[in-house]
Design a protein around this motif. Structure first.
Motif, PDB file in Angstrom:
ATOM      1  N   LYS A 178       0.838  -1.201   0.000  1.00  0.00           N
ATOM      2  CA  LYS A 178       0.000   0.000   0.000  1.00  0.00           C
ATOM      3  C   LYS A 178       0.880   1.262   0.000  1.00  0.00           C
ATOM      4  O   LYS A 178       0.660   2.193  -0.786  1.00  0.00           O
ATOM      5  CB  LYS A 178      -0.879  -0.030   1.259  1.00  0.00           C
ATOM      6  CG  LYS A 178      -1.797   1.143   1.429  1.00  0.00           C
ATOM      7  CD  LYS A 178      -2.791   0.906   2.577  1.00  0.00           C
ATOM      8  CE  LYS A 178      -3.720   2.103   2.709  1.00  0.00           C
ATOM      9  NZ  LYS A 178      -3.653   2.698   4.041  1.00  0.00           N
ATOM     10  N   GLU A 187       1.233   4.260  -2.747  1.00  0.00           N
ATOM     11  CA  GLU A 187       0.979   5.668  -2.426  1.00  0.00           C
ATOM     12  C   GLU A 187       2.194   6.567  -2.665  1.00  0.00           C
ATOM     13  O   GLU A 187       2.048   7.705  -3.086  1.00  0.00           O
ATOM     14  CB  GLU A 187       0.560   5.792  -0.950  1.00  0.00           C
ATOM     15  CG  GLU A 187      -0.836   5.276  -0.699  1.00  0.00           C
ATOM     16  CD  GLU A 187      -1.188   5.201   0.784  1.00  0.00           C
ATOM     17  OE1 GLU A 187      -2.275   4.695   1.095  1.00  0.00           O
ATOM     18  OE2 GLU A 187      -0.360   5.615   1.631  1.00  0.00           O
ATOM     19  N   HIS A 188       3.377   6.054  -2.376  1.00  0.00           N
ATOM     20  CA  HIS A 188       4.565   6.925  -2.420  1.00  0.00           C
ATOM     21  C   HIS A 188       5.353   6.867  -3.715  1.00  0.00           C
ATOM     22  O   HIS A 188       5.953   7.851  -4.111  1.00  0.00           O
ATOM     23  CB  HIS A 188       5.488   6.619  -1.235  1.00  0.00           C
ATOM     24  CG  HIS A 188       4.928   7.060   0.075  1.00  0.00           C
ATOM     25  ND1 HIS A 188       5.293   8.241   0.676  1.00  0.00           N
ATOM     26  CD2 HIS A 188       4.010   6.486   0.893  1.00  0.00           C
ATOM     27  CE1 HIS A 188       4.626   8.378   1.806  1.00  0.00           C
ATOM     28  NE2 HIS A 188       3.841   7.323   1.965  1.00  0.00           N
TER      29      HIS A 188
END
Ligand code: 5AD
Ligand code: SF4
Length: 343
Positions: free
Chosen positions: A38, A42-43
């Motif tokens: 996750k 996201e990053h």
């Protein structure tokens, strides 16, 4: 998910004790892998950076106990590519659309400083990002490579357990290795490090230290690989590193350093079928296919590996398909570490 991980998602931090506990039990493994995936999404997004790896010489003056390239291994046929051959391999990689080249070799003086500088300059003239992985050098040498255009440098710390380090690297100094890493940072490189998981006598305690070391160094890239015994080394009878533990170390590293680049390492792929894809689903975002086209390069035998010479379109297409199956794609950007840019 347990509270420790919930908190880690918010703070990108874990204490030494917490890391140790997560490594010791398997209860939260799925949660760790899912959280790493996750945070990766996201990053750094769903793109996968491909790095064209050129293992240009297996000559090495060191005697790392785990590595088949160690100087004392007389069973290995040694090779070094000429400057022209290296540049030929780079051009081939460029044709295959690689935007980053990783030049890796054993540690030696078999190329003159001027030759290395020439290679770096020539590669940079092709508008390709360049990562060097050629071991411990002086501040001045690192500085000259940087001035010549090298962008990134890989130097694994291997282990932060100083006693184990001494044991594994009889003729090397832990302090010097750490100093090299900080010199590279000072010089403005994107710095990659990493460690081996499953070395004899390695403890979970010291693995937790390794992960905190990556954070302390604020590494831009971290590569984690399970130890694989090599017949031609003093560790030939040692137990193989645990794939799941290596995967967990990688995933926890992603949780603590969410915007770095993390390769799905060759050692993971070698140890477990589909190991690379499993790693990509557990925090990794980089793959480093071997692009050396020369027959001699099959002697880059760090550990026994099924040599896959991948310089053909079919192999790359296959890889792309596998990425797509897990909802990912090849990112054709140069792939500078977000962590480096965000600093
Ligand atoms: N098993 C797994 N990885 C190894 N390396 C060296 N020998 C082995 C082995 N037997 C790794 C080291 C080195 C990188 C180039 O290969 O971590 O930094
Ligand atoms: Fe040489 Fe690197 Fe192998 Fe050590 S790990 S023996 S420095 S190639």
């Amino acid at each position: 998910m347990n509270n420790i991980l919930k908190n880690a998602e918010l703070t990108n931090s874990l204490s030494h004790n917490e890391i140790k506990n997560l490594l010791n039990v398997s209860t939260f493994d799925k949660d760790i892998f899912n959280l790493a995936d996750k945070l990766r999404h996201e990053h750094v997004g769903d793109g996968i950076y491909l790095r064209g790896l050129i293992e240009f010489s297996n000559i090495c003056k060191c005697n790392c106990k785990y590595c088949g390239l160690r100087a004392e291994n007389i069973n290995l046929e040694r090779y070094k590519l000429s400057v022209e051959e290296i540049l030929k391999a780079v051009k081939l990689a460029k044709q295959y659309n690689f935007k980053t080249i990783v030049l890796q070799s054993g540690e030696s003086r078999s190329y003159k400083h001027e030759e290395l500088i020439k290679i770096i300059k020539e590669i940079k003239s092709l508008d390709i990002a360049l990562t060097l992985s050629i071991g411990e050098k002086s501040f001045e040498e690192y500085s000259d490579y940087k001035k010549a255009g090298a962008d990134r440098y890989l130097l694994r710390i291997e282990t932060t357990d100083e006693l184990l380090y001494k044991n594994m690297h009889p003729d090397m100094s832990f302090k010097n290795r750490v100093e090299c890493l900080y010199n590279l940072k000072k010089l403005g490189y994107e710095v990659g490090t990493g460690s081996l998981i499953g070395l004899p006598e390695q403890t979970v305690n010291s693995i937790a230290d390794d992960i905190l070391f990556f954070k302390e160094l604020s590494a831009d890239m971290v590569g984690i690989g399970p130890f694989i015994p090599n017949e031609d080394t003093p560790l030939k009878n040692s137990v193989t590193g645990d794939f799941n533990l290596a995967l967990k170390v990688m995933a926890i590293t992603r949780i603590l350093l969410p915007d770095i680049n993390i390769p799905a390492t060759t050692a993971m792929e070698t140890l477990v079928e589909n190991g690379r894809i499993i790693a990509l689903k557990s925090g990794a975002n980089v793959v480093m296919p071997n692009v050396s086209e020369f027959e001699c390069c099959k002697n880059y035998k760090i550990y026994p590996k099924q040599f896959s010479n991948v310089n053909n379109q079919e192999y790359l297409n296959n890889l792309k398909e596998k990425f797509e199956e897990i909802g990912r794609f090849v990112d054709v950007d140069k792939g500078v570490s977000r962590h480096f840019l965000n600093k």
